[in-house]
Design a protein around this motif. Structure first.
Motif, PDB file in Angstrom:
ATOM      1  N   GLN A   1       0.831  -1.202   0.000  1.00 57.48           N
ATOM      2  CA  GLN A   1       0.000   0.000   0.000  1.00 57.48           C
ATOM      3  C   GLN A   1       0.865   1.251   0.000  1.00 57.48           C
ATOM      4  N   LEU A   2       1.950   1.261   0.756  1.00 57.25           N
ATOM      5  CA  LEU A   2       2.852   2.406   0.776  1.00 57.25           C
ATOM      6  C   LEU A   2       3.472   2.621  -0.599  1.00 57.25           C
ATOM      7  N   LEU A   3       3.885   1.538  -1.240  1.00 51.71           N
ATOM      8  CA  LEU A   3       4.448   1.665  -2.584  1.00 51.71           C
ATOM      9  C   LEU A   3       3.409   2.181  -3.565  1.00 51.71           C
ATOM     10  N   PHE A   4       2.147   1.739  -3.419  1.00 56.63           N
ATOM     11  CA  PHE A   4       1.086   2.222  -4.301  1.00 56.63           C
ATOM     12  C   PHE A   4       0.878   3.714  -4.122  1.00 56.63           C
ATOM     13  N   MET A   5       0.841   4.194  -2.863  1.00 57.91           N
ATOM     14  CA  MET A   5       0.659   5.620  -2.602  1.00 57.91           C
ATOM     15  C   MET A   5       1.837   6.400  -3.159  1.00 57.91           C
ATOM     16  N   THR A   6       3.063   5.913  -2.906  1.00 55.58           N
ATOM     17  CA  THR A   6       4.248   6.592  -3.407  1.00 55.58           C
ATOM     18  C   THR A   6       4.266   6.583  -4.927  1.00 55.58           C
ATOM     19  N   LYS A   7       3.889   5.449  -5.535  1.00 55.35           N
ATOM     20  CA  LYS A   7       3.852   5.374  -6.994  1.00 55.35           C
ATOM     21  C   LYS A   7       2.759   6.273  -7.564  1.00 55.35           C
ATOM     22  N   GLY A   8       1.628   6.367  -6.872  1.00 58.11           N
ATOM     23  CA  GLY A   8       0.550   7.231  -7.349  1.00 58.11           C
ATOM     24  C   GLY A   8       0.973   8.685  -7.365  1.00 58.11           C
ATOM     25  N   ILE A   9       1.568   9.132  -6.278  1.00 57.73           N
ATOM     26  CA  ILE A   9       2.051  10.510  -6.227  1.00 57.73           C
ATOM     27  C   ILE A   9       3.196  10.687  -7.209  1.00 57.73           C
ATOM     28  N   GLY A  10       4.081   9.686  -7.294  1.00 56.22           N
ATOM     29  CA  GLY A  10       5.192   9.752  -8.237  1.00 56.22           C
ATOM     30  C   GLY A  10       4.722   9.810  -9.678  1.00 56.22           C
ATOM     31  N   THR A  11       3.657   9.072  -9.998  1.00 51.45           N
ATOM     32  CA  THR A  11       3.107   9.112 -11.350  1.00 51.45           C
ATOM     33  C   THR A  11       2.579  10.494 -11.674  1.00 51.45           C
ATOM     34  N   CYS A  12       1.907  11.107 -10.724  1.00 53.77           N
ATOM     35  CA  CYS A  12       1.384  12.460 -10.946  1.00 53.77           C
ATOM     36  C   CYS A  12       2.515  13.460 -11.125  1.00 53.77           C
ATOM     37  N   VAL A  13       3.552  13.351 -10.304  1.00 54.08           N
ATOM     38  CA  VAL A  13       4.689  14.265 -10.416  1.00 54.08           C
ATOM     39  C   VAL A  13       5.385  14.063 -11.758  1.00 54.08           C
ATOM     40  N   CYS A  14       5.549  12.804 -12.172  1.00 56.12           N
ATOM     41  CA  CYS A  14       6.194  12.536 -13.465  1.00 56.12           C
ATOM     42  C   CYS A  14       5.348  13.051 -14.624  1.00 56.12           C
ATOM     43  N   SER A  15       4.038  12.939 -14.523  1.00 53.11           N
ATOM     44  CA  SER A  15       3.155  13.481 -15.551  1.00 53.11           C
ATOM     45  C   SER A  15       3.326  14.988 -15.651  1.00 53.11           C
ATOM     46  N   MET A  16       3.347  15.653 -14.501  1.00 56.46           N
ATOM     47  CA  MET A  16       3.518  17.099 -14.501  1.00 56.46           C
ATOM     48  C   MET A  16       4.897  17.471 -15.023  1.00 56.46           C
ATOM     49  N   LEU A  17       5.931  16.723 -14.639  1.00 55.49           N
ATOM     50  CA  LEU A  17       7.285  16.989 -15.111  1.00 55.49           C
ATOM     51  C   LEU A  17       7.374  16.824 -16.627  1.00 55.49           C
ATOM     52  N   GLN A  18       6.762  15.765 -17.162  1.00 60.16           N
ATOM     53  CA  GLN A  18       6.768  15.568 -18.615  1.00 60.16           C
ATOM     54  C   GLN A  18       6.070  16.715 -19.327  1.00 60.16           C
ATOM     55  N   GLY A  19       4.935  17.158 -18.802  1.00 55.38           N
ATOM     56  CA  GLY A  19       4.223  18.280 -19.405  1.00 55.38           C
ATOM     57  C   GLY A  19       5.042  19.554 -19.382  1.00 55.38           C
TER      58      GLY A  19
ATOM     59  N   SER B   1       9.934  26.228 -13.331  1.00 54.39           N
ATOM     60  CA  SER B   1       8.916  25.278 -12.850  1.00 54.39           C
ATOM     61  C   SER B   1       9.380  23.835 -13.030  1.00 54.39           C
ATOM     62  N   THR B   2       9.995  23.549 -14.162  1.00 50.26           N
ATOM     63  CA  THR B   2      10.470  22.185 -14.444  1.00 50.26           C
ATOM     64  C   THR B   2      11.551  21.778 -13.450  1.00 50.26           C
ATOM     65  N   ILE B   3      12.505  22.647 -13.204  1.00 55.21           N
ATOM     66  CA  ILE B   3      13.587  22.339 -12.261  1.00 55.21           C
ATOM     67  C   ILE B   3      13.038  22.150 -10.851  1.00 55.21           C
ATOM     68  N   THR B   4      12.080  22.985 -10.465  1.00 54.77           N
ATOM     69  CA  THR B   4      11.486  22.874  -9.130  1.00 54.77           C
ATOM     70  C   THR B   4      10.794  21.520  -8.943  1.00 54.77           C
ATOM     71  N   ILE B   5      10.017  21.110  -9.934  1.00 54.06           N
ATOM     72  CA  ILE B   5       9.352  19.804  -9.832  1.00 54.06           C
ATOM     73  C   ILE B   5      10.377  18.676  -9.852  1.00 54.06           C
ATOM     74  N   PHE B   6      11.415  18.819 -10.675  1.00 48.93           N
ATOM     75  CA  PHE B   6      12.456  17.786 -10.743  1.00 48.93           C
ATOM     76  C   PHE B   6      13.161  17.641  -9.395  1.00 48.93           C
ATOM     77  N   VAL B   7      13.424  18.737  -8.715  1.00 43.61           N
ATOM     78  CA  VAL B   7      14.072  18.697  -7.396  1.00 43.61           C
ATOM     79  C   VAL B   7      13.132  18.097  -6.345  1.00 43.61           C
ATOM     80  N   SER B   8      11.823  18.290  -6.512  1.00 40.59           N
ATOM     81  CA  SER B   8      10.879  17.769  -5.518  1.00 40.59           C
ATOM     82  C   SER B   8      10.812  16.240  -5.507  1.00 40.59           C
ATOM     83  N   ILE B   9      11.157  15.609  -6.605  1.00 37.01           N
ATOM     84  CA  ILE B   9      11.064  14.132  -6.671  1.00 37.01           C
ATOM     85  C   ILE B   9      12.010  13.474  -5.671  1.00 37.01           C
ATOM     86  N   PRO B  10      13.326  13.770  -5.680  1.00 43.01           N
ATOM     87  CA  PRO B  10      14.183  13.122  -4.676  1.00 43.01           C
ATOM     88  C   PRO B  10      13.866  13.540  -3.244  1.00 43.01           C
TER      89      PRO B  10
END
Length: 182
Positions: A14-32, A142-151
């Motif tokens: 469940q923790l991995l799912f939550m982390t992956k869900g948020i990570g997927t959203c962040v990656c989507s925003m980063l790609q955009g 904005s892109t750099i800020t989101i990229f830094v937020s991932i780690p």
């Protein structure tokens, strides 16, 4: 021992799912944001320049598709993050203790403050940069800020708490639907 292993495995999943869900959203925003930054930087991806003597041409074809893909990816990512981060943050504190409730309240105070401060920076500093230096610099910030937020987010993932659901999520959804009808 077997039951503890099953519960622990479920908790980790469940923790991995939550982390992956948020990570997927962040990656989507980063790609955009990357798509929008590239489009703002590369002259061949921009529409022709307008001046007072000629009418402006609408963006069409591949340029329009790239623009809308970037915008939709950012919107998808922001929608997912805004919906999941508050509940993820609330899960980190124990509701059964006064200190847990106080910490959760403090978290939401900081959360709303950071959202408001980020919005202030976005509509002042980033807009100033876009107006004076170029759109590519504004999107780049904005892109750099989101990229830094991932780690930063992933650095805490080993300490995140995750509540194990006690009942089916479908019953919760049905309760919400039926409570709105009566």
């Amino acid at each position: 021992m077997y039951n503890i292993l099953i519960v622990h495995t479920y908790h980790v999943a469940q923790l991995l799912f939550m982390t992956k869900g948020i990570g997927t959203c962040v990656c989507s925003m980063l790609q955009g944001l990357i798509v929008l930054t590239v489009q703002a930087r590369v002259p061949s991806l921009k529409p022709p320049a307008c001046d007072a003597s000629t009418p402006c041409n609408e963006v069409s074809g591949g340029k329009a598709a790239m623009l809308f893909a970037g915008l939709y990816l950012v919107a998808l990512g922001v929608g997912g993050i805004k919906g999941s981060l508050p509940s993820h943050g609330a899960e980190q504190f124990d509701d059964n203790t006064p200190s847990g409730r106080k910490k959760r309240s403090t978290f939401f105070n900081y959360f709303v403050f950071c959202l408001s401060f980020g919005a202030l920076i976005a509509v002042t500093f980033v807009v100033w940069v876009e107006d004076n230096k170029g759109w590519e610099w504004g999107f780049g910030i904005s892109t750099i800020t989101i990229f830094v937020s991932i780690p930063v987010f992933l650095a805490g993932s080993t300490t995140y708490r995750s509540k194990i659901p006690s009942r089916s999520p479908l019953t919760t959804i049905l309760k919400v639907i039926t409570s709105n009808n009566y």
